[in-house]
Write an enzyme that holds these catalytic residues in place. Structure first.
Site, short mmCIF file in Angstrom:
data_model
loop_
_atom_site.label_atom_id
_atom_site.label_comp_id
_atom_site.label_asym_id
_atom_site.label_seq_id
_atom_site.Cartn_x
_atom_site.Cartn_y
_atom_site.Cartn_z
N GLU A 13 106.92 -40.87 -22.79
CA GLU A 13 105.53 -41.46 -22.02
C GLU A 13 104.91 -41.99 -23.11
OE1 GLU A 13 103.63 -37.07 -22.26
OE2 GLU A 13 105.46 -36.45 -21.49
N HIS A 35 103.54 -40.74 -17.95
CA HIS A 35 104.25 -39.37 -17.67
C HIS A 35 105.19 -39.18 -17.46
CE1 HIS A 35 104.46 -34.76 -18.78
NE2 HIS A 35 103.56 -34.94 -19.80
O1 TA6 Z 1 102.85 -35.13 -21.89
C1 TA6 Z 1 102.79 -33.38 -23.14
C2 TA6 Z 1 102.09 -32.70 -22.63
O2 TA6 Z 1 101.04 -32.67 -22.73
C3 TA6 Z 1 102.16 -31.56 -23.03
O3 TA6 Z 1 101.33 -31.29 -23.75
C4 TA6 Z 1 101.80 -30.60 -21.72
O4 TA6 Z 1 101.42 -29.82 -21.70
C5 TA6 Z 1 102.77 -31.50 -20.84
O5 TA6 Z 1 101.78 -32.75 -21.54
C6 TA6 Z 1 102.35 -31.34 -19.47
O6 TA6 Z 1 101.11 -31.09 -18.61
P1 TA6 Z 1 100.50 -31.00 -17.57
O7 TA6 Z 1 99.32 -30.81 -17.83
O8 TA6 Z 1 101.19 -31.93 -16.63
O9 TA6 Z 1 101.59 -29.37 -17.33
#
Ligand code: TA6
Length: 298
Positions: free
Chosen positions: A272, A169
């Site tokens: 990501e 991520h």
């Molecule tokens: O990668 C995108 C995502 O899935 C978004 O939908 C948002 O939820 C982001 O990840 C961040 O997630 P987190 O659990 O780190 O707040």
């Protein structure tokens, strides 16, 4: 010329003789800093990110395993917290090494490698109850002058199969999101999570003009981030079929307590790499490896 390593009880870092550096928190094996030779950060890290193990790090490169997002209808992972437990577990530091590329002429060709491990024994009771499989993760962080490579090997050490998803991520730092384009996703299909999870096809370069949350399945293995017409990053994937592009924009940034400064969405873009639009099914003894290489262009 030597690489300088340092590790205290909570983080490990490596600094190349030419100045580039990487720092990894043992919590989540989260890369929290990656700098060029001048010390300029390449990753975005919220100034309110929890770095004390109380919450997944908001920024850097959190690791997503065994589920991306939440999968309430998936029997094995349906009860796990969003993005699984890898990013909120304490990993072991397995070791460090330096290698010189063939024909290297010294500092310019050094790679510093940091290895981290997580297995069922390293999970807290809650996670182990929710996902009771014997598994092993080895995460390698490789730094050289031009790039950062992170690779994850998942092995099934159980006597029964399990399904998993993997994603890195990555929060890339950008100067101004309004000047950013992402190339390499043209004609790729994507799921638009801010428009009813509709499946769409990407026509031209991706620009970010509002909350963006898309799961692409591109044909090619590389995407390029361009700022003001100049290439700034390329992200290549190895055995990871998806790329998620995320920017929370104003409202979602305002809604995240650990997202600071609130206008920080203008200086970050999540690219990501992952395997998230399906499941990797691992039979006992099977292994799965996925990697990303982020190259920056100064
Ligand atoms: O990668 C995108 C995502 O899935 C978004 O939908 C948002 O939820 C982001 O990840 C961040 O997630 P987190 O659990 O780190 O707040």
């Amino acid at each position: 010329p030597q690489v300088t390593f340092s590790d205290d009880n909570s983080r490990v870092s490596a600094v190349l003789p030419t100045g580039e550096s990487v720092t990894v928190l043992l919590y989540g094996a989260t890369v929290t800093s990656w700098t060029d030779a001048t010390g300029a950060e390449k990753l975005w890290l919220s100034s309110a990110a929890h770095l004390d193990g109380t919450k997944a790090v908001r920024g850097g490169i959190p690791l997503v395993f065994p589920v991306f997002g939440t999968a309430p209808d998936h029997a094995q992972t349906g009860k796990l917290p969003q993005h699984g437990f890898a990013r909120t577990s304490r990993w072991e530091f397995l070791g460090k090494s330096t290698s010189e590329s063939a024909g290297g002429s010294g500092a310019a060709d050094l790679t510093a490698k940091l290895d981290f491990g997580l297995s069922a024994a390293g999970l807290d009771e809650a996670a182990r109850k929710l996902w009771p499989f014997a598994f092993n993760l080895i995460y390698s962080v490789n730094l050289n002058r031009e790039s950062l490579t992170t690779s994850l090997v998942v092995t099934n050490d159980d006597d029964k199969a399990f399904d998993c998803q993997v994603l890195m991520h990555t929060y890339l730092r950008v100067k101004d999101i309004s000047n950013v384009e992402v190339l390499g996703l043209e004609s790729a299909e994507y799921v638009d999570k801010v428009d009813g999870a509709k499946t769409k096809t990407q026509a031209a370069a991706v620009t970010i003009t509002g909350e963006t949350d898309r799961v692409y399945t591109p044909a090619g293995e590389a995407v390029t981030v361009v700022e003001g017409g100049k290439k700034t990053y390329s992200v290549t994937r190895d055995n990871l079929s998806n790329v998620v592009v995320w920017n929370p924009w104003t409202d979602k940034a305002a809604g995240m307590g650990d997202f600071e400064p609130k206008d920080g969405y203008k200086n970050m873009l999540c690219i990501e790499p992952g395997s998230v639009s399906g499941w990797q099914s691992l039979e006992p003894g099977d292994a799965y490896e996925g990697a990303q290489t982020i190259t920056y262009y100064s």
